[in-house]
Design a protein around this motif. Structure first.
Motif, mmCIF file in Angstrom:
data_model
loop_
_atom_site.group_PDB
_atom_site.id
_atom_site.type_symbol
_atom_site.label_atom_id
_atom_site.label_comp_id
_atom_site.label_asym_id
_atom_site.label_seq_id
_atom_site.Cartn_x
_atom_site.Cartn_y
_atom_site.Cartn_z
ATOM 1 N N GLN A 107 0.810 -1.208 0.000
ATOM 2 C CA GLN A 107 0.000 0.000 0.000
ATOM 3 C C GLN A 107 0.850 1.268 0.000
ATOM 4 O O GLN A 107 0.332 2.365 -0.263
ATOM 5 C CB GLN A 107 -0.946 0.016 1.218
ATOM 6 N N GLY A 108 2.141 1.126 0.293
ATOM 7 C CA GLY A 108 3.041 2.269 0.293
ATOM 8 C C GLY A 108 3.179 2.913 1.661
ATOM 9 O O GLY A 108 2.290 2.820 2.514
ATOM 10 N N THR A 109 4.320 3.564 1.851
ATOM 11 C CA THR A 109 4.568 4.307 3.083
ATOM 12 C C THR A 109 5.228 5.645 2.707
ATOM 13 O O THR A 109 6.132 5.680 1.871
ATOM 14 C CB THR A 109 5.430 3.494 4.063
ATOM 15 N N GLN A 110 4.764 6.714 3.320
ATOM 16 C CA GLN A 110 5.238 8.046 2.969
ATOM 17 C C GLN A 110 6.557 8.347 3.662
ATOM 18 O O GLN A 110 6.696 8.145 4.880
ATOM 19 C CB GLN A 110 4.196 9.108 3.373
ATOM 20 N N VAL A 111 7.506 8.839 2.892
ATOM 21 C CA VAL A 111 8.776 9.348 3.425
ATOM 22 C C VAL A 111 8.878 10.813 3.032
ATOM 23 O O VAL A 111 8.786 11.158 1.848
ATOM 24 C CB VAL A 111 9.970 8.557 2.866
ATOM 25 N N THR A 112 9.055 11.662 4.028
ATOM 26 C CA THR A 112 9.206 13.096 3.772
ATOM 27 C C THR A 112 10.507 13.565 4.399
ATOM 28 O O THR A 112 10.722 13.375 5.598
ATOM 29 C CB THR A 112 8.032 13.890 4.356
ATOM 30 N N VAL A 113 11.362 14.145 3.566
ATOM 31 C CA VAL A 113 12.653 14.639 4.029
ATOM 32 C C VAL A 113 12.616 16.159 3.973
ATOM 33 O O VAL A 113 12.440 16.740 2.898
ATOM 34 C CB VAL A 113 13.802 14.092 3.174
ATOM 35 N N SER A 114 12.766 16.773 5.122
ATOM 36 C CA SER A 114 12.734 18.237 5.185
ATOM 37 C C SER A 114 14.153 18.785 5.081
ATOM 38 O O SER A 114 15.085 18.235 5.660
ATOM 39 C CB SER A 114 12.083 18.689 6.484
ATOM 40 N N SER A 115 14.278 19.854 4.334
ATOM 41 C CA SER A 115 15.616 20.451 4.140
ATOM 42 C C SER A 115 15.870 21.579 5.137
ATOM 43 O O SER A 115 14.994 21.975 5.877
ATOM 44 C CB SER A 115 15.740 20.969 2.711
#
Length: 115
Positions: A107-115
């Motif tokens: 189903q997918g998993t969200q990865v968010t990388v903040s700069s």
């Protein structure tokens, strides 16, 4: 019935690390290719790392040296260790099993990388 469940995504600062896991069932796990795919906003899904049943690995150029894919055949689980994360690594990460030429997706998993 093939079933793949990803976990481990989240929000992380640039330079940080995450470890994704994908638990699989419904097929002979040890014999099959497993891949981690990424779909960034507005872009097509792409393969970032793959591992064969013999544990040979391949990586998309932008993640080489930063991501490591591995598998535990006893636990029917594939992992993606992501280090030195960059903002361009942001996206939904999907686990896929390739069985007789057909892709089966989690189903997918969200990865968010903040700069």
């Amino acid at each position: 019935q093939v079933h793949l469940v990803e976990s481990g995504g989240g929000l992380v600062q640039a330079g940080g690390s995450l470890r994704l896991s994908c638990a699989a069932s419904g097929f002979i796990f040890s014999r099959n290719f497993l891949g981690w795919y990424r779909q960034a906003p507005g872009k097509e899904r792409e393969l970032v790392a793959g591992i064969t049943g013999e544990s040979s690995t391949n990586y998309e150029d932008s993640v080489k040296g930063r991501f490591t894919v591995s598998r535990d055949n006893d636990k029917n689980t594939v992992y993606l260790q992501m280090d030195s994360l960059k903002s361009e690594d942001t996206g939904v990460y999907y686990c896929a099993a390739v069985l007789r030429g057909r892709h089966y997706w989690g189903q997918g998993t969200q990865v968010t990388v903040s700069s």
